[in-house]
Design an enzyme around this catalytic site. Structure first.
Site, mmCIF file in Angstrom:
data_model
loop_
_atom_site.group_PDB
_atom_site.id
_atom_site.type_symbol
_atom_site.label_atom_id
_atom_site.label_comp_id
_atom_site.label_asym_id
_atom_site.label_seq_id
_atom_site.Cartn_x
_atom_site.Cartn_y
_atom_site.Cartn_z
ATOM 1 N N GLY B 37 -34.507 2.669 36.502
ATOM 2 C CA GLY B 37 -34.665 1.291 36.824
ATOM 3 C C GLY B 37 -33.816 0.851 38.090
ATOM 4 O O GLY B 37 -33.685 -0.252 38.416
ATOM 5 N N HIS B 38 -32.785 1.723 38.406
ATOM 6 C CA HIS B 38 -31.668 1.262 39.372
ATOM 7 C C HIS B 38 -31.807 2.442 40.427
ATOM 8 O O HIS B 38 -30.909 3.249 40.630
ATOM 9 C CB HIS B 38 -30.328 1.290 38.761
ATOM 10 C CG HIS B 38 -29.391 0.530 39.732
ATOM 11 N ND1 HIS B 38 -28.750 1.237 40.592
ATOM 12 C CD2 HIS B 38 -28.845 -0.775 39.634
ATOM 13 C CE1 HIS B 38 -28.055 0.332 41.591
ATOM 14 N NE2 HIS B 38 -27.899 -0.748 40.614
ATOM 15 N N PHE B 39 -32.695 2.441 41.524
ATOM 16 C CA PHE B 39 -34.086 1.533 41.578
ATOM 17 C C PHE B 39 -35.104 2.448 41.551
ATOM 18 O O PHE B 39 -35.012 3.566 41.803
ATOM 19 C CB PHE B 39 -33.998 0.633 42.543
ATOM 20 C CG PHE B 39 -32.596 -0.411 42.811
ATOM 21 C CD1 PHE B 39 -33.058 -1.398 42.065
ATOM 22 C CD2 PHE B 39 -31.743 0.026 43.428
ATOM 23 C CE1 PHE B 39 -31.910 -2.388 42.081
ATOM 24 C CE2 PHE B 39 -30.596 -0.792 43.523
ATOM 25 C CZ PHE B 39 -30.667 -2.137 42.954
#
Lengths: 93, 157
Positions: B37-39
């Site tokens: 999610g990051h990223f």
């Protein structure tokens, strides 16, 4: 108005962004100035550095919690300044 | 480093209680759900976790300096600077030193480097209190053993 009070008031004004002219010797740091325990750590850090002492915050808090002292004894600024003077004197003794 | 369990410090490599300094190693894993999610498509170590890694490093220094009698908790972060991206797989060296030892709190300065180059740094305030329960103390002692933090200083100078 002592030099210690002036220095403490300046530290509080700068650290907590409180107008200097609203801070008096009779001000209670918590009740009147709204300083919380986290902000007071910053103030204690600045006071410790400025005066070369270690404010015994844990001892004071314990005394207040145990009912052996009132917050006024330590957190009304004229009293806080007097405690600082005592700690400075004790350091030099 | 086990990001999902917030175990960010892998190994203590130097501890000097006299100078109030510590250096640790922290190996960022190649893969983690966090990087999904990051990223997406551009994995980066989140800045908040780098701050946490500096806080944990500072915390071990305080824990050692108080002989495992007290537990430090992060209270304030100031002047935190994320200077360059930190990528999966990088090996971090984290240094911390106590710049002020107050009553019930301490202020530290910490920095993260990779191959000797500064990546991020911060000034941190940590409160410390007696261990709130035996379980936490036991966990901290076990973790300390795993990362090579002994109750006596493991290095001087």
């Amino acid at each position: 108005m002592t030099a210690t009070f002036d220095q403490v008031a300046n530290i509080i004004a700068e650290t907590c962004d409180i107008p200097r002219d609203t801070i008096t010797p009779e001000s209670h740091a918590i009740d009147d100035l709204g300083i919380d325990s986290l902000d007071f750590l910053d103030i204690a850090f600045a006071i410790d550095k400025a005066f070369g002492i270690k404010l015994p915050l844990e001892k004071w808090t314990q005394e207040v919690n145990d009912g052996k002292a009132t917050t006024e004894q330590y957190f009304v600024l004229k009293n806080l300044s007097a405690r600082i003077d005592e700690l400075v004197a004790a350091k030099g003794a | 480093m086990n990001l999902e369990y917030f175990q960010l410090v892998d190994q203590i490599i130097a501890l000097n209680l006299e100078e109030r300094r510590i250096t640790v190693l922290a190996q960022i894993p190649q893969t983690s759900t966090i990087f999904q999610g990051h990223f997406p498509g551009y994995p980066l170590m989140p800045g908040v976790l780098l701050i946490e890694a500096m806080a944990q490093t500072s915390g071990w220094l305080l824990t050692a300096s108080q002989n495992f009698e007290r537990m430090p908790f992060l209270a304030a972060v100031r002047e935190a600077k994320m200077r360059t991206f930190v990528m999966p797989g990088e090996a971090l060296t984290i240094d911390a030193h106590i710049i002020h030892d107050g009553s019930g709190f301490a202020v530290t300065e910490a920095k993260v480097s990779v191959d000797g180059k500064l990546r991020c740094n911060a000034a941190l305030t940590l409160r410390h209190v007696p261990f709130p329960n035996p379980d936490l103390r036991q966990h901290m002692e076990a973790t300390a053993q795993r990362i090579g933090l002994q109750r006596e200083p493991i290095a001087h100078g």
